[in-house]
Design an enzyme around this catalytic site. Structure first.
Site, short mmCIF file in Angstrom:
data_model
loop_
_atom_site.label_atom_id
_atom_site.label_comp_id
_atom_site.label_asym_id
_atom_site.label_seq_id
_atom_site.Cartn_x
_atom_site.Cartn_y
_atom_site.Cartn_z
N ILE A 31 0.82 -1.22 0.00
CA ILE A 31 0.00 0.00 0.00
C ILE A 31 0.85 1.27 0.00
O ILE A 31 0.33 2.36 -0.22
CB ILE A 31 -1.00 0.03 1.18
CG1 ILE A 31 -0.28 -0.03 2.52
CG2 ILE A 31 -2.02 -1.10 1.05
CD1 ILE A 31 -1.19 0.24 3.72
N HIS A 99 8.14 -11.48 5.50
CA HIS A 99 7.61 -11.30 4.15
C HIS A 99 8.73 -10.88 3.23
O HIS A 99 9.75 -10.33 3.68
CB HIS A 99 6.47 -10.28 4.12
CG HIS A 99 6.80 -8.95 4.71
ND1 HIS A 99 6.92 -8.76 6.08
CD2 HIS A 99 7.05 -7.76 4.15
CE1 HIS A 99 7.23 -7.50 6.33
NE2 HIS A 99 7.32 -6.86 5.17
N HIS A 101 9.75 -8.63 -0.05
CA HIS A 101 9.37 -7.55 -0.96
C HIS A 101 9.90 -7.88 -2.35
O HIS A 101 11.07 -8.25 -2.50
CB HIS A 101 10.01 -6.22 -0.52
CG HIS A 101 9.56 -5.71 0.79
ND1 HIS A 101 8.63 -4.71 0.92
CD2 HIS A 101 9.92 -6.07 2.05
CE1 HIS A 101 8.45 -4.46 2.20
NE2 HIS A 101 9.21 -5.27 2.91
#
Length: 113
Positions: A31, A99, A101
């Protein structure tokens, strides 16, 4: 212990733009993108950070990297892409849920950061 932001996305409690999903991970659009393509590849199993992974996480971690390649191919990123994993506050980790990227479609600098 409360759920992480990513667990809430996985459980569909928070909306996200999903690019890919399988039984082991979900890939969403960031986001706050730092490149024209900025995706997050998130394991469905909670691993707080790569520095806290265990040998039993080996297949899951490998799956995240393979998924990155699959998604990059799907998005046709012929000029390349960068994968980044932040670990801890000095690395700018903001969500304690490992996570990866995936950043692409702009020239990235080296060294990073």
């Amino acid at each position: 212990m409360s759920k992480t932001l990513f667990q809430k996305i996985i459980d569909r409690e928070i909306p996200a733009k999903i690019e890919h999903e399988d039984d082991r991970c979900i890939v969403i659009h960031d986001i706050q993108p730092q490149a024209p393509v900025h995706l997050l590849i998130i394991p469905k199993k909670l691993i707080p950070r790569v520095g806290e992974s265990t040998p039993s996480d080996e297949a899951q971690l490998g799956h995240l990297l393979v998924t990155a390649g699959v998604v990059a191919k799907k998005l046709n990123l012929p000029r390349g892409f960068r994968l980044v994993i932040n670990n801890g506050p000095d690395a700018c980790e903001t969500v304690p849920h490992l996570h990866v990227h995936l950043l692409a479609q702009r020239q990235l600098t080296w060294p990073p950061g």
